[in-house]
Design an enzyme around this catalytic site. Structure first.
Site, short mmCIF file in Angstrom:
data_model
loop_
_atom_site.label_atom_id
_atom_site.label_comp_id
_atom_site.label_asym_id
_atom_site.label_seq_id
_atom_site.Cartn_x
_atom_site.Cartn_y
_atom_site.Cartn_z
N ARG A 1 -2.70 12.62 7.47
CA ARG A 1 -3.06 11.44 6.64
C ARG A 1 -4.29 10.75 7.23
NH1 ARG A 1 0.73 6.58 8.68
NH2 ARG A 1 1.47 7.53 10.59
N GLU B 1 2.68 2.88 -9.01
CA GLU B 1 2.09 4.22 -8.92
C GLU B 1 1.77 4.80 -10.29
OE1 GLU B 1 4.97 3.26 -7.62
OE2 GLU B 1 4.50 3.10 -5.49
N PHE C 1 6.37 8.91 -4.23
CA PHE C 1 6.01 7.98 -5.30
C PHE C 1 4.80 8.46 -6.12
CE2 PHE C 1 7.59 5.43 -1.57
CZ PHE C 1 8.91 5.49 -1.98
N HIS D 1 3.16 11.21 3.73
CA HIS D 1 4.54 11.11 4.25
C HIS D 1 5.45 12.13 3.57
CE1 HIS D 1 2.69 7.56 5.80
NE2 HIS D 1 3.78 7.09 6.35
N ASP E 1 12.55 6.46 8.17
CA ASP E 1 12.75 5.87 6.83
C ASP E 1 13.87 6.57 6.05
OD1 ASP E 1 10.98 3.83 7.09
OD2 ASP E 1 9.42 4.70 5.81
N ARG F 1 2.82 12.46 7.89
CA ARG F 1 2.80 11.22 8.69
C ARG F 1 2.68 11.51 10.18
NH1 ARG F 1 7.27 8.02 11.23
NH2 ARG F 1 6.37 5.97 11.61
#
Lengths: 280, 313
Positions: B10, B58, B83, B109, B117, B167
């Site tokens: 990323r 989004e 998303f 991610h 998460d 990530r």
């Protein structure tokens, strides 16, 4: 607006309606109700407002039009044909195998269509992107977009409204075709949809409410929208679903249903007689 | 050999955007309130006037990207894979891919290495969703150098592209000086004659390490890096099917609809050979550190080695 102008707008709107009826009848499917309710708006925009050249449908400096309620494609195709983007006889190919007039608008197959739409709630986001792009270029291009009242039940619409208002897209003008009917019934019954102007106002829009079948009101509202420089505008148009064909008016069963031969002849005769009066 | 870096893809994505935007004024970037996480923030800091935060929306972001593309811009729209590819699937299909608009969609991610998460954010279905859409190119770079080249290639390609970002910081395996990215072409990282491991994204490095462990057992494993899942390099796969006895695919994604099934399709149709899919076995992830999760789901070198050994007998 002078009498000649009014007469020519009424005449064009009537021709658009005849095109809608002929194409939907030929296809034996399609959405006449919501096409007829926006015929007057499209007549005004395409003949009086939008900066377009049918000979150069990809001109980057043209104004953009997004039919977010893409199921009203027959009305868009009809006005495009009448403006010379393609031949009137092509309207008969609507929804047929291999036709460039798809059931819902396809920007890559149909000259004059600026965005592929049909899945409700999506066209308005694309219209925001177009308006933002035009502002980045400082091009003066204006973007017009028509939403159905049922369509604004989609959450994405409100995401788009927030965006348009946050980025002060004053070159964007939305129209809500408030004919008060959606497939399953009235917008009130189906989803409790009410206070549309207040909703748009609270999202930061410059809101106008008009009769969507009154050309002078349309003209005034569009001019006010153009003059508004602090953000986007929304014109909530009270309209009649099926407008212009007496047996279709305010009748939800004509949302997505084609007339049979007898019904088609009846509708055509009604519109032909109006046209004859206007042009006589 | 260029320096071995340890960097999340990323981060490489954000850096690449800022670099290519210097030479291409059409590039604009949209994010949905995750600029600090997707690293589009790096672009924003360099080109604030070409960055647009859409807020947590989004679906609208993807549509705005479509509209910008019709005006000649090259929008990169970014969010977490869950998303952008997940929530935004229908917008990507109907507003981007159907009209074949020049929008680049980043899914950050991705996979289970999101870590703590947990399952709601660990998207292991994005490749399956994106590769099922006509007109879509699907890229899944494995390290910093590959990501930088992939972003440039995506910008040069006319049409929709999905780019998968990770990530977790991972060590580079490619050499910046000799590395060449060609969209749609796999890369043989290590030759081998017994079996082939075809990997994509983060587990490519793990697959290379697993191949070293297999060498100790006198098993010669070819390792192929597939950075472009669609269009897929059929040639490199069929060559492996013809020249080695068995293929193992490795991905940080569900075994349903991802690289593994894409490889199976090619092999089944054109050169039937056994293919074993290694990935997330039709289940959700969970909270934990990225390294613990990769070990738990057997996507680290040791896990990959063990799975291959168990299948080879």
């Amino acid at each position: 607006m002078d009498i000649d102008c009014l007469k020519s707008l009424k005449s064009l709107a009537c021709k658009i309606r005849i095109g809608v009826l002929e194409s939907v009848y030929g296809a034996k499917s399609g959405h006449p109700g919501g096409s007829l309710s926006i015929a007057d708006l499209l007549a005004y925009l395409y003949s009086r407002e939008l900066n377009l050249n049918p000979k150069a449908p990809q001109d980057p400096n043209r104004d953009r039009f997004v039919l977010s309620k893409g199921h009203a494609a027959p009305a868009l195709y009809s006005v495009l044909a009448h403006m010379g983007f393609f031949k009137l006889e092509d309207l008969k190919s609507l929804r047929k195998m291999g036709a460039f007039l798809q059931g819902h608008p396809n920007m890559n197959s149909t000259p004059g269509v600026d965005m592929s739409t049909g899945s409700l709630g999506q066209g308005v986001s694309a219209a925001c992107g177009m308006a933002l792009g035009a502002k980045l270029d400082g091009s003066g291009v204006r973007v017009y977009c028509v939403l159905g009242d049922g369509e604004i039940e989609e959450g994405q619409v409100w995401e788009a409204l927030m965006f348009a208002s946050h980025y002060k897209l004053d070159n964007l003008c939305l129209f809500v075709d408030n004919n008060q009917l959606q497939i399953d019934g009235s917008v009130q019954e189906v989803a409790g949809l009410s206070k549309i102007p207040q909703k748009f106002e609270s999202f930061g829009f410059n809101v106008m409410q008009i009769d969507g079948h009154d050309f002078e009101q349309i003209e005034r509202a569009v001019n006010l929208a153009k003059a508004c420089k602090d953000g986007p505008s929304a014109i909530v148009m009270k309209t009649i679903k099926g407008k212009g064909v007496s047996y279709m008016e305010n009748n939800v069963s004509w949302h997505g249903c084609a007339p049979n031969e007898e019904q088609f002849k009846l509708a055509k005769a009604e519109l032909d007689s109006i046209l004859a009066q206007l042009e006589g | 050999m260029s320096k071995i870096l340890k960097k999340a893809t990323r981060e490489s994505f954000g850096e690449a955007l800022a670099e290519i935007a210097r030479f291409n004024e059409k590039i604009v970037v949209l994010d949905s309130d995750l600029a600090a996480a997707t690293k589009t923030k790096i672009f924003k800091e360099a080109f604030a006037d070409r960055f647009f935060n859409c807020g947590i929306s989004e679906c609208n972001m993807i549509g705005v990207g479509a509209g910008l593309a019709t005006m000649g811009k090259i929008p990169f729209v970014a969010s977490f894979a869950m998303f952008s590819a997940g929530r935004g699937f229908e917008q990507i299909r109907n507003s981007v891919a159907y009209p074949n608009l020049n929008v680049k969609i980043a899914g950050s991610h991705a996979g289970i290495s999101v870590g703590e998460d947990g399952a709601t954010h660990q998207c292991c279905e994005d490749i399956a969703l994106m590769r099922s859409i006509p007109n879509m190119v699907v890229l899944n770079p494995c390290d910093h150098y590959e990501m930088k080249a992939a972003v440039k290639s995506a910008a040069d390609h006319m049409g929709p592209v999905y780019i998968r970002l990770g990530r977790l910081a991972v060590e580079t395996i490619n050499d910046e000086e000799t590395y060449k990215f060609e969209m749609g072409k796999g890369i043989t990282l290590k030759d081998g004659k017994d079996i082939t491991i075809i990997a994509t994204g983060l587990p490519v490095r793990e697959a290379l390490l697993a191949a070293t462990l297999l060498e100790n057992d006198k098993i010669s494993a070819r390792v192929i890096n597939i950075h472009t899942i669609k269009p897929l390099d059929r040639e490199i796969i069929l060559k492996a099917a013809a020249e080695t006895s068995q293929i193992f695919t490795v991905e940080e994604h569900s075994i349903i609809g991802g690289l593994g099934e894409a490889v199976c399709s090619v092999v089944c149709e054109e050169f039937p050979k056994r293919v074993q899919r290694i990935g997330i076995n039709d289940r959700f992830g969970q909270s934990g550190s990225a390294h613990d999760l990769l070990a738990h789901y057997k996507l680290d070198a040791k896990g990959i080695y063990q799975t291959i050994r168990s299948k080879l007998g």
